[in-house]
Scaffold this motif. Structure first.
Motif, PDB file in Angstrom:
ATOM      1  N   GLY A 108      -5.055  -2.621 -18.972  1.00 32.82           N
ATOM      2  CA  GLY A 108      -4.765  -1.934 -18.209  1.00 32.82           C
ATOM      3  C   GLY A 108      -5.207  -2.063 -16.535  1.00 32.82           C
ATOM      4  O   GLY A 108      -4.563  -1.897 -15.625  1.00 32.82           O
ATOM      5  N   ARG A 109      -6.215  -2.643 -16.578  1.00 32.10           N
ATOM      6  CA  ARG A 109      -6.909  -3.231 -15.085  1.00 32.10           C
ATOM      7  C   ARG A 109      -6.248  -4.420 -14.843  1.00 32.10           C
ATOM      8  O   ARG A 109      -5.860  -4.500 -13.576  1.00 32.10           O
ATOM      9  N   THR A 110      -5.486  -5.225 -15.650  1.00 33.22           N
ATOM     10  CA  THR A 110      -4.827  -6.562 -15.207  1.00 33.22           C
ATOM     11  C   THR A 110      -3.655  -6.255 -14.906  1.00 33.22           C
ATOM     12  O   THR A 110      -2.954  -6.686 -13.862  1.00 33.22           O
ATOM     13  N   PHE A 111      -2.876  -5.169 -15.661  1.00 37.28           N
ATOM     14  CA  PHE A 111      -1.552  -4.852 -15.258  1.00 37.28           C
ATOM     15  C   PHE A 111      -1.568  -4.050 -14.001  1.00 37.28           C
ATOM     16  O   PHE A 111      -0.629  -4.166 -13.092  1.00 37.28           O
ATOM     17  N   THR A 112      -2.738  -3.254 -13.614  1.00 38.80           N
ATOM     18  CA  THR A 112      -2.702  -2.528 -12.279  1.00 38.80           C
ATOM     19  C   THR A 112      -2.960  -3.716 -11.039  1.00 38.80           C
ATOM     20  O   THR A 112      -2.586  -3.292 -10.082  1.00 38.80           O
ATOM     21  N   ASP A 113      -3.722  -4.666 -11.316  1.00 44.04           N
ATOM     22  CA  ASP A 113      -4.057  -5.856 -10.365  1.00 44.04           C
ATOM     23  C   ASP A 113      -2.909  -6.227 -10.034  1.00 44.04           C
ATOM     24  O   ASP A 113      -2.426  -6.420  -8.810  1.00 44.04           O
ATOM     25  N   LEU A 114      -2.053  -6.616 -11.084  1.00 41.63           N
ATOM     26  CA  LEU A 114      -0.710  -7.384 -10.835  1.00 41.63           C
ATOM     27  C   LEU A 114       0.154  -6.388  -9.987  1.00 41.63           C
ATOM     28  O   LEU A 114       0.816  -6.731  -9.091  1.00 41.63           O
ATOM     29  N   ALA A 115       0.224  -4.946 -10.263  1.00 38.92           N
ATOM     30  CA  ALA A 115       0.857  -3.890  -9.800  1.00 38.92           C
ATOM     31  C   ALA A 115       0.785  -3.925  -8.096  1.00 38.92           C
ATOM     32  O   ALA A 115       1.441  -3.770  -7.267  1.00 38.92           O
ATOM     33  N   ASP A 116      -0.540  -3.934  -8.064  1.00 40.11           N
ATOM     34  CA  ASP A 116      -1.180  -3.969  -6.466  1.00 40.11           C
ATOM     35  C   ASP A 116      -0.668  -4.959  -5.636  1.00 40.11           C
ATOM     36  O   ASP A 116      -0.055  -4.835  -4.652  1.00 40.11           O
ATOM     37  N   LEU A 117      -0.527  -6.053  -6.067  1.00 42.56           N
ATOM     38  CA  LEU A 117      -0.191  -7.362  -5.403  1.00 42.56           C
ATOM     39  C   LEU A 117       1.276  -7.460  -5.172  1.00 42.56           C
ATOM     40  O   LEU A 117       1.965  -7.543  -4.353  1.00 42.56           O
ATOM     41  N   LEU A 118       2.147  -6.827  -6.332  1.00 44.81           N
ATOM     42  CA  LEU A 118       3.527  -7.030  -6.199  1.00 44.81           C
ATOM     43  C   LEU A 118       3.980  -5.714  -5.298  1.00 44.81           C
ATOM     44  O   LEU A 118       4.814  -5.962  -4.484  1.00 44.81           O
ATOM     45  N   ILE A 119       3.167  -4.542  -5.252  1.00 42.18           N
ATOM     46  CA  ILE A 119       3.662  -3.569  -4.367  1.00 42.18           C
ATOM     47  C   ILE A 119       3.348  -3.879  -2.876  1.00 42.18           C
ATOM     48  O   ILE A 119       4.017  -3.597  -2.034  1.00 42.18           O
ATOM     49  N   GLU A 120       2.221  -4.617  -2.466  1.00 46.88           N
ATOM     50  CA  GLU A 120       2.037  -5.178  -1.184  1.00 46.88           C
ATOM     51  C   GLU A 120       2.737  -6.042  -0.870  1.00 46.88           C
ATOM     52  O   GLU A 120       3.274  -5.894   0.264  1.00 46.88           O
ATOM     53  N   GLN A 121       3.151  -7.004  -1.475  1.00 40.45           N
ATOM     54  CA  GLN A 121       4.217  -7.772  -1.298  1.00 40.45           C
ATOM     55  C   GLN A 121       5.768  -7.302  -0.811  1.00 40.45           C
ATOM     56  O   GLN A 121       6.357  -7.638   0.045  1.00 40.45           O
ATOM     57  N   ALA A 122       5.922  -6.443  -1.773  1.00 37.12           N
ATOM     58  CA  ALA A 122       7.123  -5.736  -1.519  1.00 37.12           C
ATOM     59  C   ALA A 122       7.241  -4.835  -0.338  1.00 37.12           C
ATOM     60  O   ALA A 122       8.134  -4.774   0.534  1.00 37.12           O
ATOM     61  N   LEU A 123       6.046  -4.143   0.077  1.00 37.56           N
ATOM     62  CA  LEU A 123       5.845  -3.421   1.450  1.00 37.56           C
ATOM     63  C   LEU A 123       6.137  -4.274   2.640  1.00 37.56           C
ATOM     64  O   LEU A 123       6.559  -4.152   3.557  1.00 37.56           O
ATOM     65  N   LEU A 124       5.345  -5.476   2.493  1.00 34.46           N
ATOM     66  CA  LEU A 124       5.541  -6.411   3.556  1.00 34.46           C
ATOM     67  C   LEU A 124       6.810  -6.849   3.670  1.00 34.46           C
ATOM     68  O   LEU A 124       7.440  -6.943   5.002  1.00 34.46           O
ATOM     69  N   ALA A 125       7.460  -7.169   2.631  1.00 33.09           N
ATOM     70  CA  ALA A 125       9.017  -7.576   2.686  1.00 33.09           C
ATOM     71  C   ALA A 125       9.776  -6.445   3.343  1.00 33.09           C
ATOM     72  O   ALA A 125      10.748  -6.698   4.330  1.00 33.09           O
ATOM     73  N   VAL A 126       9.709  -5.442   2.941  1.00 37.58           N
ATOM     74  CA  VAL A 126      10.320  -4.136   3.644  1.00 37.58           C
ATOM     75  C   VAL A 126      10.157  -3.902   4.677  1.00 37.58           C
ATOM     76  O   VAL A 126      11.167  -3.627   5.726  1.00 37.58           O
ATOM     77  N   GLU A 127       8.969  -4.017   5.304  1.00 36.51           N
ATOM     78  CA  GLU A 127       8.484  -3.697   6.698  1.00 36.51           C
ATOM     79  C   GLU A 127       9.417  -4.777   7.626  1.00 36.51           C
ATOM     80  O   GLU A 127       9.749  -4.468   8.672  1.00 36.51           O
ATOM     81  N   ARG A 128       9.242  -6.013   7.375  1.00 32.89           N
ATOM     82  CA  ARG A 128       9.866  -7.121   8.015  1.00 32.89           C
ATOM     83  C   ARG A 128      11.425  -6.835   8.108  1.00 32.89           C
ATOM     84  O   ARG A 128      12.033  -7.310   9.063  1.00 32.89           O
ATOM     85  N   GLU A 129      12.087  -6.304   7.111  1.00 33.26           N
ATOM     86  CA  GLU A 129      13.681  -5.816   7.021  1.00 33.26           C
ATOM     87  C   GLU A 129      13.717  -4.707   7.927  1.00 33.26           C
ATOM     88  O   GLU A 129      14.861  -4.803   8.763  1.00 33.26           O
ATOM     89  N   ILE A 130      13.003  -3.797   7.945  1.00 35.41           N
ATOM     90  CA  ILE A 130      13.056  -2.640   8.749  1.00 35.41           C
ATOM     91  C   ILE A 130      12.864  -3.156  10.247  1.00 35.41           C
ATOM     92  O   ILE A 130      13.748  -2.722  11.066  1.00 35.41           O
ATOM     93  N   GLU A 131      12.033  -3.911  10.488  1.00 34.63           N
ATOM     94  CA  GLU A 131      11.706  -4.284  11.878  1.00 34.63           C
ATOM     95  C   GLU A 131      12.845  -5.174  12.273  1.00 34.63           C
ATOM     96  O   GLU A 131      13.215  -5.078  13.447  1.00 34.63           O
ATOM     97  N   ALA A 132      13.451  -6.093  11.425  1.00 36.44           N
ATOM     98  CA  ALA A 132      14.536  -6.724  11.828  1.00 36.44           C
ATOM     99  C   ALA A 132      15.768  -5.940  12.247  1.00 36.44           C
ATOM    100  O   ALA A 132      16.469  -6.401  13.114  1.00 36.44           O
ATOM    101  N   ALA A 133      16.164  -4.945  11.631  1.00 39.52           N
ATOM    102  CA  ALA A 133      17.220  -4.052  11.969  1.00 39.52           C
ATOM    103  C   ALA A 133      16.900  -2.860  13.132  1.00 39.52           C
ATOM    104  O   ALA A 133      17.630  -2.567  13.610  1.00 39.52           O
ATOM    105  N   HIS A 134      15.645  -2.340  12.706  1.00 37.94           N
ATOM    106  CA  HIS A 134      15.556  -1.071  13.748  1.00 37.94           C
ATOM    107  C   HIS A 134      14.177  -1.486  14.688  1.00 37.94           C
ATOM    108  O   HIS A 134      13.985  -0.621  15.586  1.00 37.94           O
ATOM    109  N   GLY A 135      13.434  -2.476  14.634  1.00 34.54           N
ATOM    110  CA  GLY A 135      12.390  -2.724  15.462  1.00 34.54           C
ATOM    111  C   GLY A 135      11.153  -2.035  14.814  1.00 34.54           C
ATOM    112  O   GLY A 135      11.066  -1.655  13.807  1.00 34.54           O
ATOM    113  N   ARG A 136      10.116  -2.297  15.597  1.00 38.73           N
ATOM    114  CA  ARG A 136       8.896  -1.748  15.357  1.00 38.73           C
ATOM    115  C   ARG A 136       8.472  -0.258  15.711  1.00 38.73           C
ATOM    116  O   ARG A 136       9.198  -0.024  16.969  1.00 38.73           O
ATOM    117  N   TYR A 137       7.980   0.684  15.239  1.00 38.82           N
ATOM    118  CA  TYR A 137       7.621   1.872  15.758  1.00 38.82           C
ATOM    119  C   TYR A 137       6.515   1.853  16.640  1.00 38.82           C
ATOM    120  O   TYR A 137       5.356   1.446  15.976  1.00 38.82           O
TER     121      TYR A 137
END
Length: 984
Positions: free
Chosen positions: A665-694
């Motif tokens: 459970g601990r390791t599955f969650t560590d993995l999820a944290d890292l994946l979610i963090e990288q997904a958020l960074l990728a999404v933020e870059r996509e949003i900024e490319a289309a709509h800029g920074r707020y």
């Protein structure tokens, strides 16, 4: 054939004896009746000479011959009056020409069928009598039967080609000689190719055609035209009519018969043998002979195959594969009694097949360098091996004598009732029949001779391969060549533990035909052939072996290559054991590696079980893996690939017991944290490319539920709340990009893109299902929540159950300042002193509501069962909410449920109750983790893979599932009592 004609009247006295006096009297009476119809018989029957005695004995010993004489008395007249060889030559010639026009009319298919059947019956009758009379040797018998087969097949092919020409589907170069220049190649295989057909043999044919031969109006129609033609060929030869049959016909030795037409284009055939041909096919083509159709084209085709069949250099590499075929045929070796009754003279110990393999294996090894060894006939091959000094002349003579003796025995077995049989009878009476047909005085004399021969052959063959390893302890036949199931192999598979041996046999033949990418190379198939006995033994020892092996087959079908895996399994028994464990216990994991074989690569790491990867190690690996991604979609695909592989490897460790459920459970969650963090960074870059920074915009993600408490399973979704903030209160502000958005739309769009990034199905699957219902106002509220709204809601509007959920809240990633602010809101909210009785009532009512709306399926519904995981989580959450009222400042956010219970329970629960709850949580967590890893859907001991049932029993330290069920009931009952006591 001798220079002077041979007649049946030349038979020696007492060459065979009748089955019994009763049988002799019956046959004598029958012969007298036949003599009334056939004058030529009358004189013979009236005498008491050797010929009459022979006929009485022969017809008493063979019901088939007796019936043939009764149906066609003229056969007997022909046999006793005409010279044998010239008569057989005439009959064979008639068979060859039966397709030709007579009186200006082409015979119909029915007429051709009748002619061939009548001639086959005549030839078989004459050959049997000549053989039993010892006027023919087994060599003569096999040759005449083969000549008849050649004539029958060639006549049928000419008839079919001419029919195609007459109907306009073909344009023959010379209708008087249909096969010449047709490009239709008919190869006789096995004993047909070697002029060694047995008495009731079927015939193996392989058919190729040249689309560019010039007789096809459209070369693209060739496969369809010739496939229909070959179906008619089989019908002409083997369909049983009132006149009998000609030859049972098998076309399954063609390239990959499960996926190719009955007639294969020449180029496709050559390409198959060059790229995917197997060693057993090389052995089969030693005897291949162009025997009908376009003989010139057939000879050319066989010349093209010489480099495939006979390698240029001494081919010791193939010998292990060839020997593995023989080992598959039987693995009994060297010692113990050979029971004559029931012995298979073809496939059994010391049988015909061993002599053939003795010659063929050495032909394959050395035939590339020594052209004289490239002979089709077994006897000649033994002579050539002796001439080449590969064996001694004495061994060649010894095996040749044994070969023809065993062929004699085989012929007698088949002459009894015209059956394609090779096994000696089990009864004394029937064994006596065979002994008499061979000229022995009794079964004892026959048995003694047969045992001597079998032991001689067995000894010579065993010595040829005495350096080979034993077959991994498997006892019995394992034959997977060709297309037919070997009955003894099916028995062996059943004894190994497979319930559907025919299905398993078919699966393994699929491997050998190279239909999967993993088995297309010669080297991969040779390794797999060597490995097959170990694989079958290992899978057979698992519970529900068939299902496990079929999952392994599904895995193989998706592998891009197999040589590395097969080599590793061969050298690493632990890896084989691990694969069997996955396939037998964890259908979900097996499905994952079948659909995404790349996840299996990590299993090849020798350090897999040595240690659990740390969060830092995973983070570095993930960053490195993502650097090569060129665009947004590729980043998301790479996240999914990485997630699938790492989840799989964590699961393997859990399945094998290298880690426990809490660690998983601990390791599955560590993995999820890292994946979610990288997904958020990728999404933020996509949003900024289309709509800029707020301007001043900040985002942070709060993990709830099992994500928040480090208790994710292999199949968990993730509970998230997206929090945001910006530096000023002007709601009319906009982002600074090409397509500006105001604040609520900007952060809503970002949240929606994040949900899609995590949960949208893509080529590489789904990262996580996302649940955002724990945000303020649940599904009614906006998907993104500003931090001040979150604070106000938690402090002024949230229900007790929402504060319960907040006790597991943990910040996963995002802006550091916003993370600290959110943590402060949670700490402030949970540090309030609450009225214990109200909280107890709310918790109790919440639990009752869940039980009413979502009742547990059964005792194995470990989350919902009374006293299960929800009760334990509620105990921890209840204690956290009332702790401030008792003057306790214990922050459990960022802790697992187990850690929170220990921190709170040491102060707030009786030691025995705490120990009970901890014991239940550990067991229920362990079982839940394993079950969610291994299967989708509910766990039912009756339906689950037996390997999984064993694994969960072991996880509970119980000898069986019933004991474990009792333990689950005991602990859940105890936990429910503690829960009720707390909140009453």
């Amino acid at each position: 054939m001798g220079e002077t004609a041979t007649y049946l009247k030349d038979v020696a006295a007492e060459v065979i004896r009748p089955q019994s006096q009763t049988e002799a009297k019956t046959v004598t009476s029958q012969l007298k009746d036949l003599a009334k119809q056939e004058a030529a018989l009358a004189e013979i029957i009236a005498s008491d000479g050797a010929l009459k005695a022979f006929l009485v004995a022969a017809l008493s010993l063979s019901p088939y011959l007796r019936e043939a004489a009764s149906v066609s008395p003229h056969l007997l007249t022909t046999a006793v009056t005409e010279p044998l060889e010239p008569t057989l030559e005439r009959l064979v010639a008639e068979a060859r020409d039966c397709w030709k026009p007579r009186e200006g009319r082409f015979p119909s298919e029915a007429e051709v069928m009748t002619a061939l059947r009548t001639l086959k019956r005549s030839v078989s009758f004459l050959v049997a009598l000549a053989d039993l009379a010892r006027l023919f040797t087994a060599r003569d018998t096999t040759r005449w039967l083969t000549l008849l087969a050649d004539a029958a097949v060639a006549a049928a092919i000419d008839h079919l080609l001419l029919g195609g020409h007459e109907s306009g589907k073909l344009a023959l170069k010379d209708p008087k000689h249909p096969s010449e220049g047709s490009g239709l190649i008919v190869l006789g295989m096995g004993k047909l190719g070697g002029y060694e057909l047995n008495y009731s043999s079927d015939i193996d044919l392989v058919i190729f055609f040249d689309p560019e031969s010039g007789i096809l109006p459209d070369p693209l129609d060739g496969s369809e035209i010739y496939a229909r033609m070959m179906r008619r060929l089989v019908r002409i030869l083997q369909e049983r009519t009132a006149d009998g049959y000609v030859f049972r016909t098998d076309l399954r030795l063609r390239p990959d018969p499960g996926s190719t037409p009955l007639a294969v284009p020449v180029e496709a055939g050559l390409l198959y043998y060059e790229s995917r041909g197997q060693n057993w096919e090389r052995a089969a083509f030693i005897k291949a002979r162009a025997m009908a159709g376009d003989l010139e084209a057939g000879e050319w085709f066989l010349r093209q195959l010489v480099p495939f069949v006979f390698r240029k250099y001494l081919d010791y590499a193939a010998i292990a594969d060839i020997h593995s075929i023989k080992r598959q045929i039987h693995v009994h070796k060297g010692h113990g009694a050979i029971a004559v009754k029931g012995h298979d003279v073809k496939l059994g110990r010391g049988g015909i097949r061993e002599i053939e393999f003795f010659a063929q294996t050495q032909q394959l090894i050395a035939g590339g360098r020594m052209p004289p060894l490239r002979t089709r006939q077994t006897e000649v091959a033994l002579e050539m091996l002796a001439e080449a000094n590969w064996i001694t002349p004495a061994i060649a003579a010894e095996l040749t004598e044994a070969y023809w003796f065993l062929r004699d025995v085989e012929h007698r077995i088949q002459m009894v009732r015209d059956e394609q049989a090779h096994r000696l009878p089990d009864s004394e009476a029937e064994l006596k029949r065979i002994a008499y047909m061979l000229g022995f005085a009794d079964t004892a004399a026959f048995s003694a001779r047969l045992e001597t021969v079998l032991r001689t052959v067995e000894k010579r063959y065993a010595r040829l391969f005495e350096q080979e390893t034993k077959l991994s302890g498997v006892e019995g036949n394992l034959v997977f060549t060709g297309q037919q199931d070997d009955p003894e192999t099916l028995k062996t598979l059943a004894s190994l533990g497979f319930e559907r041996p025919a299905d398993i046999s078919r699966v393994i033949r699929t491997w050998h035909y190279g239909r999967y990418r993993a088995t297309q190379s010669v080297e991969a198939r040779e390794r797999l052939t060597e490995l097959t006995p170990d694989l079958l033994k290992a899978f057979g020892e698992s519970s529900r072996a068939d299902e496990a092996l079929l999952r392994f087959d599904s895995f193989l079908s998706g592998l891009p290559a197999g040589i590395q895996l097969f080599s590793l399994i061969g050298n690493n028994p632990a890896l084989l054991s691990l694969i069997v464990t996955v396939m037998s216990s964890a259908p979900r994991l097996a499905d994952i590696i079948s659909s995404r074989p790349h996840v299996f690569d990590g299993m090849l790491d020798p350090g897999l079980m040595a240690e659990l990867p740390t969060r830092e190690y995973l983070s570095e690996r993930l960053r490195t893996f993502l650097t090569a991604a060129r665009h947004y979609e590729e980043q998301l695909d790479r996240l999914r690939i990485f997630a699938a592989e790492q989840r799989f490897l964590i699961g393997i460790r859990l399945l094998t017991g290298a880690i426990d459920g809490i660690q998983a459970g601990r390791t599955f969650t560590d993995l999820a944290d890292l994946l979610i963090e990288q997904a958020l960074l990728a999404v933020e870059r996509e949003i900024e490319a289309a709509h800029g920074r707020y301007p001043g915009g900040r985002v942070a993600l709060m993990g709830m539920g099992k994500l928040g408490s480090f208790e994710l399973t292999a199949a968990s979704d993730v509970d998230l709340i997206l929090l945001y903030d910006y530096d000023y209160d002007d709601e009319a502000g906009e982002s600074d990009g090409a397509k500006p958005l105001e604040s609520s739309r900007y952060f809503t769009r970002l949240t929606q893109r994040l949900i899609a990034a995590l949960s949208a199905p893509m080529a590489e699957g789904v990262l996580f299902e996302v649940d955002m219902r724990l945000r303020p106002s649940g599904n009614k509220g906006p998907v993104a929540t500003r931090i001040r709204t979150f604070r106000k809601y938690q402090q002024e509007e949230a229900w007790t159950w929402e504060h319960m959920a907040l006790t597991r809240a943990r910040m996963v990633c995002g802006d550091r300042g916003l993370v600290d602010e959110a943590c402060a809101v949670v700490a402030e909210t949970l540090s309030r002193q609450r009225e214990e009785q109200k909280i107890a009532t709310d918790v109790r009512e919440m639990r009752d509501l869940i039980e009413q709306e979502k009742p547990p399926r059964d005792i194995w519904d470990l989350k919902l069962v009374p006293g299960g995981l929800i009760d334990i989580e509620f105990i921890a959450q209840y204690l956290r909410l009332i702790a401030p009222a008792r003057g306790l400042t214990i922050d459990t956010n960022g802790m697992s449920t187990m850690q929170a219970l220990e921190a709170l329970g040491n102060e707030m629960l009786p030691p025995d109750d705490l120990a009970t709850v901890r014991e239940a949580l550990r067991l229920f967590t362990e079982l839940s983790q394993i079950i969610r890893l291994c299967i989708d859907g509910p766990f039912s001991p009756k339906e689950a893979p037996a390997g999984l049932v064993e694994r969960v029993s072991r996880a509970g330290d119980c000898p069986d599932i019933r004991t474990l069920e009792g333990e689950v009931k005991r602990l859940s009952k105890a936990v429910r009592g503690i829960f009720r006591k707390l909140v009453s």
